[in-house]
Design a protein around this motif. Sequence first.
Motif, PDB file in Angstrom:
ATOM      1  N   ILE A   8       0.867  -1.219   0.059  1.00  0.00           N
ATOM      2  CA  ILE A   8      -0.063   0.050   0.032  1.00  0.00           C
ATOM      3  C   ILE A   8       0.775   1.253   0.113  1.00  0.00           C
ATOM      4  N   ASN A   9       2.255   1.175  -0.333  1.00  0.00           N
ATOM      5  CA  ASN A   9       3.013   2.435  -0.406  1.00  0.00           C
ATOM      6  C   ASN A   9       2.511   3.421  -1.222  1.00  0.00           C
ATOM      7  N   LYS A  10       1.840   3.095  -2.581  1.00  0.00           N
ATOM      8  CA  LYS A  10       1.327   4.069  -3.297  1.00  0.00           C
ATOM      9  C   LYS A  10      -0.134   4.553  -2.935  1.00  0.00           C
ATOM     10  N   ILE A  11      -0.794   3.936  -1.903  1.00  0.00           N
ATOM     11  CA  ILE A  11      -1.830   5.026  -1.336  1.00  0.00           C
ATOM     12  C   ILE A  11      -1.259   5.942  -0.521  1.00  0.00           C
ATOM     13  N   ARG A  18      -0.846  15.572  -0.719  1.00  0.00           N
ATOM     14  CA  ARG A  18      -1.986  16.775  -0.326  1.00  0.00           C
ATOM     15  C   ARG A  18      -1.929  17.257   1.078  1.00  0.00           C
ATOM     16  N   GLY A  19      -1.096  16.226   1.967  1.00  0.00           N
ATOM     17  CA  GLY A  19      -0.717  16.745   3.176  1.00  0.00           C
ATOM     18  C   GLY A  19      -1.909  16.472   4.146  1.00  0.00           C
ATOM     19  N   GLY A  20      -3.109  15.723   3.829  1.00  0.00           N
ATOM     20  CA  GLY A  20      -4.163  15.416   4.713  1.00  0.00           C
ATOM     21  C   GLY A  20      -4.064  13.927   4.951  1.00  0.00           C
ATOM     22  N   ASN A  21      -5.377  13.462   4.887  1.00  0.00           N
ATOM     23  CA  ASN A  21      -5.491  11.916   5.167  1.00  0.00           C
ATOM     24  C   ASN A  21      -6.613  11.216   4.306  1.00  0.00           C
ATOM     25  N   ASN A  22      -6.421  11.726   3.296  1.00  0.00           N
ATOM     26  CA  ASN A  22      -7.104  11.320   1.924  1.00  0.00           C
ATOM     27  C   ASN A  22      -6.228  10.702   0.800  1.00  0.00           C
ATOM     28  N   PRO A  23      -6.203   9.548   0.521  1.00  0.00           N
ATOM     29  CA  PRO A  23      -7.148   8.444   1.209  1.00  0.00           C
ATOM     30  C   PRO A  23      -6.534   7.993   2.413  1.00  0.00           C
ATOM     31  N   GLN A  27      -7.748   2.808   6.565  1.00  0.00           N
ATOM     32  CA  GLN A  27      -9.467   2.217   5.761  1.00  0.00           C
ATOM     33  C   GLN A  27      -8.701   1.371   4.577  1.00  0.00           C
ATOM     34  N   VAL A  28      -8.059   1.849   3.852  1.00  0.00           N
ATOM     35  CA  VAL A  28      -7.542   1.150   2.654  1.00  0.00           C
ATOM     36  C   VAL A  28      -7.095  -0.372   2.967  1.00  0.00           C
ATOM     37  N   ALA A  29      -6.103  -0.423   4.154  1.00  0.00           N
ATOM     38  CA  ALA A  29      -5.708  -1.482   4.421  1.00  0.00           C
ATOM     39  C   ALA A  29      -6.676  -2.661   4.888  1.00  0.00           C
ATOM     40  N   LEU A  30      -7.598  -2.003   5.721  1.00  0.00           N
ATOM     41  CA  LEU A  30      -8.509  -2.751   6.201  1.00  0.00           C
ATOM     42  C   LEU A  30      -9.605  -3.343   4.858  1.00  0.00           C
TER      43      LEU A  30
END
Length: 238
Positions: A8-11, A18-23, A27-30
């Motif tokens: 999931i490095n690319k996520i 963008r400096g935030g938490n999106n994505p 949650q992506v890992a889950l």
Amino acid sequence: MTRLSVNINKIATLRNSRGGNNPDLIQVALDCERFGAEGITVHPRPDERHIRYQDVYDLKKVIATEFNIEGNPLEDKFCELVLAVKPAQVTLVPDALGQITSNHGWDTIINKDLLIKLIDQFKSAGIRTSIFVDPVLEMIEAAAETGTDRIELYTEPFATEFPTNPTTAVAPYRKAAFRANQLGLEVNAGHDLSLENLAFFKANVNPLHEVSIGHALICDALYYGLENTIQLYKRQLS
């Protein structure tokens, strides 16, 4: 059965842009697990340009499948992280500082004593070890002498040659896996495996315990969706 571990490095790269938490990396890992992935792989680097060290701690709290941490054990901070988190598996990769992506395996002959020391440290902590290697029989034979549990075959050369000459491309990997099995090593593989070449690789390289796939899988997910893409990759391994 060959297990699929999603890198999931690319996520994290997308999130960091963008400096935030999106994505949301967690949650992506889950979701990857929910969609059928049998493991999650991360490869933290010293500059934290994608996976951050804090991500690794946060992921450890929630991952229910197999957690695989890749990285260069010559970095003290990496070793400290792995020993603190205690993932199911650590994959030792000889990355240079600032390297864009992994591009070669260990010279297990020259680095044998170093690898023995590192592997003993990780295995004493109950962590399964894997060494990133090229499909060269001498390197696999030396890897077996380090005490590692597994090797991970570096597959970019296979992926590069596959479109023009798949039989030639896979031949050294078939021999490498066979020799590793003779020596009691389990075999993982990763780097540039994709929907185009994965089924052929799996059919020709045995035994194959696990593949770690990130870049191609995330790119495919842009078109097919993450859930469908994970199922497509699992189908190539079935």
